[in-house]
Structure formats: C-alpha cells, structure tokens
Write a protein that holds these residues in place. Sequence first.
Motif, PDB file in Angstrom:
ATOM      1  N   GLU A  11       0.856  -1.421  -0.021  1.00  0.00           N
ATOM      2  CA  GLU A  11       0.058   0.073   0.103  1.00  0.00           C
ATOM      3  C   GLU A  11       1.048   1.337  -0.063  1.00  0.00           C
ATOM      4  OE1 GLU A  11      -3.349   0.506  -0.201  1.00  0.00           O
ATOM      5  OE2 GLU A  11      -3.855  -1.473  -0.055  1.00  0.00           O
ATOM      6  N   GLY A  12       0.376   2.325  -0.408  1.00  0.00           N
ATOM      7  CA  GLY A  12       0.980   3.605  -0.111  1.00  0.00           C
ATOM      8  C   GLY A  12       1.277   4.139  -1.550  1.00  0.00           C
ATOM      9  N   GLY A  13       2.264   5.158  -1.818  1.00  0.00           N
ATOM     10  CA  GLY A  13       2.698   5.400  -2.916  1.00  0.00           C
ATOM     11  C   GLY A  13       3.430   4.546  -3.847  1.00  0.00           C
ATOM     12  N   THR A  39      -1.807  -6.792  -6.332  1.00  0.00           N
ATOM     13  CA  THR A  39      -1.821  -5.339  -6.161  1.00  0.00           C
ATOM     14  C   THR A  39      -3.212  -4.940  -6.495  1.00  0.00           C
ATOM     15  OG1 THR A  39      -0.634  -4.935  -8.179  1.00  0.00           O
ATOM     16  CG2 THR A  39       0.578  -4.638  -6.157  1.00  0.00           C
ATOM     17  N   ALA A  40      -3.966  -5.942  -7.152  1.00  0.00           N
ATOM     18  CA  ALA A  40      -5.237  -5.741  -7.726  1.00  0.00           C
ATOM     19  C   ALA A  40      -6.153  -4.818  -6.930  1.00  0.00           C
ATOM     20  CB  ALA A  40      -5.958  -7.046  -8.375  1.00  0.00           C
ATOM     21  N   ALA A  41      -6.146  -5.079  -5.529  1.00  0.00           N
ATOM     22  CA  ALA A  41      -7.120  -4.671  -4.757  1.00  0.00           C
ATOM     23  C   ALA A  41      -6.401  -3.530  -3.740  1.00  0.00           C
ATOM     24  CB  ALA A  41      -7.826  -5.443  -3.710  1.00  0.00           C
ATOM     25  N   THR A  42      -5.351  -2.773  -4.061  1.00  0.00           N
ATOM     26  CA  THR A  42      -4.709  -2.070  -3.310  1.00  0.00           C
ATOM     27  C   THR A  42      -4.717  -0.765  -4.068  1.00  0.00           C
ATOM     28  OG1 THR A  42      -2.673  -2.755  -4.627  1.00  0.00           O
ATOM     29  CG2 THR A  42      -2.977  -3.773  -2.750  1.00  0.00           C
ATOM     30  N   THR A  43      -3.815   0.439  -3.602  1.00  0.00           N
ATOM     31  CA  THR A  43      -3.990   1.616  -4.245  1.00  0.00           C
ATOM     32  C   THR A  43      -3.494   1.713  -5.564  1.00  0.00           C
ATOM     33  OG1 THR A  43      -2.127   2.274  -2.864  1.00  0.00           O
ATOM     34  CG2 THR A  43      -3.935   2.897  -1.952  1.00  0.00           C
ATOM     35  N   GLY A  45      -3.988  -0.340  -7.939  1.00  0.00           N
ATOM     36  CA  GLY A  45      -5.484  -0.389  -8.868  1.00  0.00           C
ATOM     37  C   GLY A  45      -5.165  -1.128 -10.001  1.00  0.00           C
ATOM     38  N   ASP A  46      -4.190  -2.149 -10.129  1.00  0.00           N
ATOM     39  CA  ASP A  46      -3.924  -2.807 -11.360  1.00  0.00           C
ATOM     40  C   ASP A  46      -2.994  -4.202 -10.897  1.00  0.00           C
ATOM     41  OD1 ASP A  46      -4.053  -3.689 -14.044  1.00  0.00           O
ATOM     42  OD2 ASP A  46      -3.058  -1.977 -14.948  1.00  0.00           O
ATOM     43  N   GLU A  47      -2.958  -5.100 -11.874  1.00  0.00           N
ATOM     44  CA  GLU A  47      -2.281  -6.175 -11.939  1.00  0.00           C
ATOM     45  C   GLU A  47      -0.749  -5.802 -11.938  1.00  0.00           C
ATOM     46  OE1 GLU A  47      -2.949  -8.829 -10.565  1.00  0.00           O
ATOM     47  OE2 GLU A  47      -5.180  -9.122 -10.740  1.00  0.00           O
ATOM     48  N   PHE A  48       0.176  -6.081 -11.099  1.00  0.00           N
ATOM     49  CA  PHE A  48       1.548  -5.664 -11.095  1.00  0.00           C
ATOM     50  C   PHE A  48       2.353  -6.375 -12.271  1.00  0.00           C
ATOM     51  CE2 PHE A  48       5.850  -5.260  -9.191  1.00  0.00           C
ATOM     52  CZ  PHE A  48       5.898  -4.106  -8.970  1.00  0.00           C
ATOM     53  N   GLU A  49       1.791  -7.390 -12.794  1.00  0.00           N
ATOM     54  CA  GLU A  49       2.507  -8.104 -13.795  1.00  0.00           C
ATOM     55  C   GLU A  49       1.929  -7.511 -15.264  1.00  0.00           C
ATOM     56  OE1 GLU A  49      -1.293 -11.425 -14.890  1.00  0.00           O
ATOM     57  OE2 GLU A  49       0.682 -12.211 -14.679  1.00  0.00           O
TER      58      GLU A  49
END
Length: 75
Positions: A11-13, A39-43, A45-49
């Motif tokens: 989370e975070g920046g 990361t899909a449900a974090t800030t 907002g998208d898949e890291f892959e």
Amino acid sequence: MSERVVLCRPEGGFNDMLCQIELCWRYADAHDRILIVDTAATTFGDEFENYFRVASGSRAELRLTAERLRQLNSA
C-alpha cells in the motif's frame, strides 16, 4: 498445499509499494518461499504483472490468481 508462500499486498505511493515488495521478496528468498504480489485490490489498482516481469528462475508470482487464492484458503 505443501509449498510455503509470502503474500504481499503493498500500500501507499508507488515508491513505497516497490520498497515493500522488495522487502517481501528478500524475506521469501531467504526463507525458501514463493512470493505472491497482489496489487489488484490496493492503491495501485492494477495487476503488477502488467508492468513488471519476474526473471527466469525466480520463485515469484505477480498476481494472485483465483486458483492460488483457493489453495491459500484451503491450507
């Protein structure tokens, strides 16, 4: 499920998220675990892959799939 994992939901920046992922990656590597970055449900907002790739031979997954989530919930 016999394999051990580290589930990372940073989370975070953006820089903070990269730092958290790196710390989780080091821990997973040091303790012979698979790193799963979700990361899909974090800030983020998208898949890291969609933005990064894992080097060949690395024990990491850059998204939490439905199948992996079922495995984790059944353990």
